[in-house]
Design an enzyme around this catalytic site. Structure first.
Site, short mmCIF file in Angstrom:
data_model
loop_
_atom_site.label_atom_id
_atom_site.label_comp_id
_atom_site.label_asym_id
_atom_site.label_seq_id
_atom_site.Cartn_x
_atom_site.Cartn_y
_atom_site.Cartn_z
N ASN A 51 -12.55 -2.64 -3.11
CA ASN A 51 -12.05 -3.31 -2.12
C ASN A 51 -12.71 -3.17 -0.81
OD1 ASN A 51 -10.17 -4.27 0.10
ND2 ASN A 51 -8.72 -2.40 -0.20
N LYS A 67 -12.47 -4.42 2.07
CA LYS A 67 -11.73 -4.74 3.25
C LYS A 67 -12.47 -5.48 4.30
CE LYS A 67 -9.90 -0.08 2.51
NZ LYS A 67 -9.37 1.09 2.94
N HIS A 101 -1.27 -3.52 -0.50
CA HIS A 101 -2.15 -2.37 -0.09
C HIS A 101 -1.35 -1.80 1.09
CE1 HIS A 101 -5.48 -0.20 1.72
NE2 HIS A 101 -6.29 -0.26 0.45
N GLU A 137 -2.60 -0.72 3.75
CA GLU A 137 -2.62 -1.10 5.30
C GLU A 137 -2.14 -2.57 5.36
OE1 GLU A 137 -7.05 -1.35 4.47
OE2 GLU A 137 -6.94 1.08 4.55
N GLY A 156 -9.30 6.40 2.89
CA GLY A 156 -10.31 6.42 3.90
C GLY A 156 -10.36 8.00 4.65
#
Ligand code: PEP
Length: 253
Positions: A9, A11, A98, A100, A176
């Site tokens: 991913n 992002k 996800h 986020e 993260g």
């Protein structure tokens, strides 16, 4: 046999040139060094999808995924990208739910159910994310909360639709942050998730699910995470932006 998958991913990272360079490196390394039957799914930003599909054409173990799709079919939804548009590019997977997206774009379980339906209707395979916050892990019934995300977004699907489905368990406190779930924490949650599906759809369907781990996975911790019986690969964020690290994680499967 369920599929073993490592998905990257990206992002909102990499320009088109940088992204294509990364894809070329990964495709070569995966081809030269990985012969374990694992599938690789690269999930770049929308703007790069068509080029990445082109660059990976003909590769039997590398697929392309988007990071999101709209919960609407089409129409006046400025800035949105539909599942049908993604499918028309040759994209095969789509990350949905996800953390986020749930946090910054307020995506709800009900909205995600609509996205899942549109993805499936257009032949895309969702990589459906679930996971708990640190507060939820420490103070609440985090297993029940994760199961609720799955129930509310996926349990309207038929057993046929759920067979072979891809779930990504991503503890939010590990995304993260450099913190990784321990081998035991990952196995506990992956088994909880599989059991939750078994209770609704039966053991055979539950056994067909690919349940990926996501959250600060890297070459050093991937081998022990992947050694768990219910961990079928990983959804990789930061480490998917470095070809060597990403390929080493694929090799760890
Ligand atoms: C993710 O965002 O899906 C993820 C797992 O990120 P990271 O690997 O950087 O923790």
């Amino acid at each position: 046999m369920r599929k073993q998958i490592v998905a990257g991913n990206w992002k909102m990272n990499k320009t088109l040139d940088q992204g294509l360079q990364l894809v070329s490196e990964i495709v070569n390394m995966v081809q030269d060094e990985v012969h374990n039957g694992a599938l690789v799914v690269l999930c770049p930003p929308f703007t790069h999808l068509q080029s990445v599909v082109h660059l990976t054409k003909g590769r039997t173990n590398v697929f392309v995924g988007a990071q999101n799709c709209s919960d609407k079919v089409s129409g006046a939804f400025t800035g949105e990208v539909s599942a049908e548009m993604l499918a028309s590019l040759g994209v095969q997977y789509v990350i949905l739910g996800h953390s986020e997206r749930r946090e910054y774009f307020a995506e709800t379980n009900a909205q995600l159910a609509a996205k899942v339906d549109l993805a499936l209707a257009n032949g895309l395979k969702p990589i459906f994310c679930c996971g708990e916050t640190l507060f939820q892990r420490q103070e609440q019934d985090y297993k029940a909360l994760v199961c609720e995300q799955l129930t509310e977004s996926l349990f309207h699907l038929s057993a046929d639709q759920i067979t072979g489905f891809v779930i990504a368990y991503e503890p939010i406190w590990a995304i993260g942050t450099g913190l990784t779930a321990s081998k035991e924490q990952a196995q506990e949650m992956h088994l909880t998730i599989r059991d939750h599906f078994a209770a609704k759809y039966g053991a055979e369907v539950a056994a067909s699910l690919s349940i990926l781990y996501g959250g600060s996975a890297k070459p050093s911790n991937a081998p022990e995470l992947f050694a768990n019986p219910d961990v079928d690969g990983g959804l990789i964020g930061g480490a998917s932006l470095l070809s060597r690290d990403f390929t080493d994680i694929v090799k760890a499967l």
